[in-house]
Design a protein around this motif. Structure first.
Motif, short mmCIF file in Angstrom:
data_model
loop_
_atom_site.label_atom_id
_atom_site.label_comp_id
_atom_site.label_asym_id
_atom_site.label_seq_id
_atom_site.Cartn_x
_atom_site.Cartn_y
_atom_site.Cartn_z
N GLU A 120 0.91 -1.04 0.05
CA GLU A 120 -0.03 -0.07 -0.19
C GLU A 120 0.73 1.38 0.04
O GLU A 120 1.65 1.63 1.02
CB GLU A 120 -1.07 -0.03 1.36
N VAL A 165 4.22 -4.09 8.24
CA VAL A 165 2.68 -3.56 8.19
C VAL A 165 2.56 -2.16 7.73
O VAL A 165 1.57 -1.32 7.54
CB VAL A 165 1.88 -3.62 9.35
N LEU A 169 -0.61 -5.22 3.82
CA LEU A 169 -1.77 -5.63 4.71
C LEU A 169 -1.92 -6.91 4.57
O LEU A 169 -1.94 -7.65 3.62
CB LEU A 169 -2.93 -4.96 4.03
N ASP A 217 -8.18 -5.10 1.95
CA ASP A 217 -8.78 -3.52 2.25
C ASP A 217 -10.16 -3.62 1.59
O ASP A 217 -10.58 -4.18 0.69
CB ASP A 217 -7.96 -2.31 1.86
#
Lengths: 528, 290
Positions: free
Chosen positions: A440, A503, A507, A511
């Motif tokens: 991410e 982290v 993830l 999500d």
């Protein structure tokens, strides 16, 4: 003069003749110490006993629950079973309350989340319960979602981020980026800067790459917003194309009149197109000006493709090729549904009541499919499409195939300035530009500290700024991943600077935005 | 070589004192080695794996700490079961004492490693962590007192008394002083009534003895020296005897003060160590149960 020390007499000691003890002296007992300790222990055990008897033994608790679970503080049984296990089922009672079928918090969804690999959905002996990673009773302020790296490393055999993180896949595999589009950054940046009178190259980047509201990634590039100012001019037209006739067979285009006469679903556009845009040159026709997704070009292209690939099936409902990553299949479904709905609308003019009834049923089915696509909690197993072109028609001779392919090339010649055409289909341009899908990355968090070209420097945009000649294709083409390598991330993300925990970028659970895609896979038994 | 010089070279059996010194050296080396091993293990743990009470490493530290805690507590039991200890040859008292001392210190280190040098959450864990530190600290304090007080009492005072006899001996001094003062002249009686009698009423504890074992004795006797100039030789003798009794009382007070400390530290150590044992059992129970 030194004074003589007085000597003690018999039965006395010291110079003041104190009497010696007449009997053996028993040292004072230490029982009082033990009694005091015993009293404190008794009070302690009584406290624990009373606390346990009341119901929820806070005294034996390992500590307060995190603020996320604080409301369960007085309800041990909410998580602990009679055997005092904390099962995943207890977690899913709340966390999957709105759709157990999603399985978002399972290992299966974790395997699929980034890999999109069906074969990965196989139970592993390393799978651990929720509480193994989300450790509770660490105090109110404990961040139980901040899972320590060691939990990830128990399965992923990497070292620390700075020492042993694998290189990005695009860099190691040397696979090109999806180059369905012919595009040169150096030329376009110069054009944008010159037209807009811009001085900062970053402004040129942001004039096309618009950040999404959440700041993570960018909105898809849209032809209507970003390209048509330059790329659609009135002078753009097709070359003279052979009109379909008995002589040409399938290797000819249908004129506007022919399409209007043929009718059929999804040809209503033909009645709204300006006939003056077509110029007849004997047995050939020229269409100009052209539009993006020009319906006449696409209709003819679809006809040619149908001739070449009669078994295309539902792929025939798409405007462009069905080649998308698995996680973007929903886009294809939406497009196919939109085509079908257009065809339903086109047949509404039919007077037969039985046709109207069928169309109403079909319309309702399409509405339902569309609704389920929008609902992340609804299973969509029945909404699967077989999307493939299938084999080329065996009824066509080699010459006919060549003629059709030549016509496809001529018909799409204006398109091919930017698009690639394969198998009589315009290659689909990826709307989602993300390549590093397993992490991410938040552009907003990074752009305040670094400039675009600090990371995206693979294509030498800076070197060609202000130059009239664009960079050669080997340096600047859409197939080049204009992305930084892992070393670039490691410059800042290290123990002394920015966070370098797993982290921070990765993830474990999918999500929210990706739930609808996962619906397509979760619940399937792996084949074999 | 003849057998005579060989016999002379034969090693003499070690004396009790040197044997004790050897034992002490072995234990201290063992402690240093064990501490180094623990710290090295913790360093490796920190480098290669998660440092937390629930990890395999953390559980190993906790188990070792619990075993050491129990072993250290057995010392107290062994003291109370001397006959059993000798009957079953449970080892010398010296070795048990060293196990108590070094094992207790190592227990604290392992307990801190188990908690990853962080204050734990949860009532039982928090109290266990806190009282473990308190117990070991009070034990080390007691060890320091036991090293210092007997040496100080033996070197700085003119008499040695058993703690339990201090009250009785003070009474003895009071009787003698009263009898002496009754036969003395008025100035000596006045000095006795004002200065000596209140002091001889009961044993007294004074903080000054922790800093100065004489308790400023010479300064307090100046009044006696001043009065001596105006007395006859017979009265001087009586005054001198009264001064000796007064000094003896001050020595008894020093014993009383320091020996009270020598016994008192156990109140900070023994009850808390019992509580720590119970908390340890509760902690283990909670860990295995939940």
């Amino acid at each position: 003069m030194a004074r003589r020390k007085k000597r003690a007499g018999k039965g006395t000691f010291s110079n003041v003749e104190l009497p010696v003890a007449k009997s053996y002296l028993t040292p004072s007992s230490r029982n009082r110490l033990l009694l005091a300790g015993g009293a404190v222990v008794t009070v302690l055990l009584a406290w624990v006993a009373v606390d346990s008897w009341i119901g929820n033994p806070q005294s034996l608790s390992n500590g307060p629950l995190s603020s996320n679970h604080a409301n369960l503080e007085d309800n041990c049984a909410a998580c602990h079973t009679e055997d005092n296990e904390v099962s995943n089922a207890a977690c899913s009672t709340c966390h999957e309350k709105h759709g157990d079928e999603l399985g978002v918090f399972t290992f299966a969804s974790h395997y699929l989340y980034r890999s999109n690999d069906f074969q990965r959905v196989v139970p592993s002996p390393d799978e651990e319960p929720c509480h193994a990673c989300h450790i509770e009773h660490q105090g109110r302020d404990a961040a139980i979602t901040q899972v320590p790296d060691s939990r990830c490393l128990s399965c992923h055999q990497f070292g620390s981020f700075n020492d042993d993180h694998p290189q990005f896949e695009f860099a190691t595999s040397n696979l090109p980026d999806d180059d369905a589009l012919a595009f040169t950054h150096t030329r376009h940046v110069n054009e944008v800067m010159e037209r807009g009178g811009l001085e900062d190259v970053e402004q040129a980047c942001l004039s096309c790459h618009h950040p999404r509201p959440e700041g993570k990634s960018f909105q898809p590039i849209a032809f209507d917003r970003h390209c048509d100012v330059c790329h659609l001019t009135t002078s753009m037209r097709t070359p003279p194309l052979p009109v379909r006739s008995a002589a040409t067979g399938p290797a000819g285009v249908e004129t506007l009149e022919a399409i209007q006469q043929r009718g059929g679903p999804a040809t209503q556009w033909a009645y709204f197109l300006n006939p003056n845009e077509f110029r007849r040159l004997g047995d050939r026709v020229v269409k100009g000006p052209l539009y993006h997704r020009d319906p006449w070009v696409l209709e003819n292209l679809r006809g040619l493709r149908r001739a070449l690939y009669p078994e295309a099936g539902l792929a025939d409902l798409l405007t462009t090729s069905p080649d998308v990553p698995l996680n973007e299949l929903a886009t294809l479904y939406r497009e196919a549904i939109a085509t079908l709905k257009g065809q339903v609308r086109g047949l509404r003019a039919r007077p037969e009541p039985e046709v109207q009834e069928e169309l109403a049923r079909l319309g309702a089915l399409l509405e339902e499919l569309e609704r389920r696509l929008d609902d992340p909690y609804a299973p969509l197993d029945e909404a699967r499409f077989l999307l493939a072109l299938g084999p080329a028609s065996s009824s066509l001779s080699e010459t006919e195939v060549e003629q059709i392919e030549a016509l496809v090339t001529a018909l799409t010649e204006p398109c091919q300035q930017c698009h690639r055409v394969d198998n009589a289909t315009i290659a689909r341009v990826r709307q989602d530009q993300r390549t590093l899908r397993r992490a991410e990355f938040n552009h907003r968090a990074h752009i305040v500290q670094r400039r675009c070209l600090d990371c995206h420097g693979e294509i030498p945009v800076s070197e060609f700024l202000g130059k009239s000649e664009p960079a050669q294709a080997s340096l600047d083409r859409a197939a080049i991943h204009n992305l930084p390598r892992i070393e670039s991330c490691q410059e800042c993300h290290n123990p002394k600077l920015a966070s370098n925990r797993c982290v921070t970028c990765h993830l474990f659970h999918p999500d929210q935005s990706r739930r609808s895609q996962l619906l397509l896979y979760i619940g399937d038994e792996p084949e074999g | 070589m003849s057998s005579q010089p060989r016999a002379r070279l034969r090693k003499r059996p070690p004396s009790v004192r040197s044997a004790a010194r050897l034992t002490a050296r072995r234990w201290s080396w063992g402690f240093v080695m064990a501490t180094s091993l623990c710290l090295a293990t913790y360093g490796a743990n920190w480098l290669f794996a998660e440092v937390s009470p629930g990890s395999v490493w953390g559980l190993a530290y906790g188990t070792a700490a619990a075993l050491l805690m129990v072993a250290a507590a057995l010392y107290g039991m062994r003291r109370r079961a001397l006959s059993l200890a000798s009957k079953y040859r449970l080892g010398s008292a010296r070795n048990w004492l060293y196990l108590h001392l070094y094992g207790g210190a190592l227990f604290l280190l392992l307990m801190l490693m188990h908690s990853a040098f962080r204050i734990p959450s949860g009532a039982v864990n928090w109290w266990l962590w806190l009282l473990s530190g308190w117990t070991v600290a009070s034990g080390l304090f007691g060890l320091a007192l036991q090293q210092w007080i007997p040496r100080t009492l033996g070197s700085g005072l003119g008499l040695e008394v058993v703690y339990e006899r201090v009250g009785e001996l003070v009474g003895e001094l009071r009787d003698k002083a009263e009898a002496l003062a009754a036969t003395s002249v008025e100035p000596v009686q006045a000095l006795y009534a004002r200065r000596v009698a209140p002091e001889l009423a009961a044993p007294k504890r004074r903080w000054i003895y922790f800093l100065d074992i004489t308790g400023g004795k010479q300064g307090q006797l100046k009044e006696f020296d001043y009065l001596r100039r105006f007395l006859s030789s017979e009265e001087k003798e009586k005054l001198g005897e009264l001064a000796r009794l007064y000094k003896a009382k001050l020595d008894l007070d020093a014993h009383y003060t320091l020996q009270t400390a020598l016994r008192g530290w156990l109140w900070a150590h023994v009850p808390t160590s019992m509580v720590v044992l119970i908390l340890l059992i509760l902690h283990l129970g909670a860990v295995f149960y939940f």
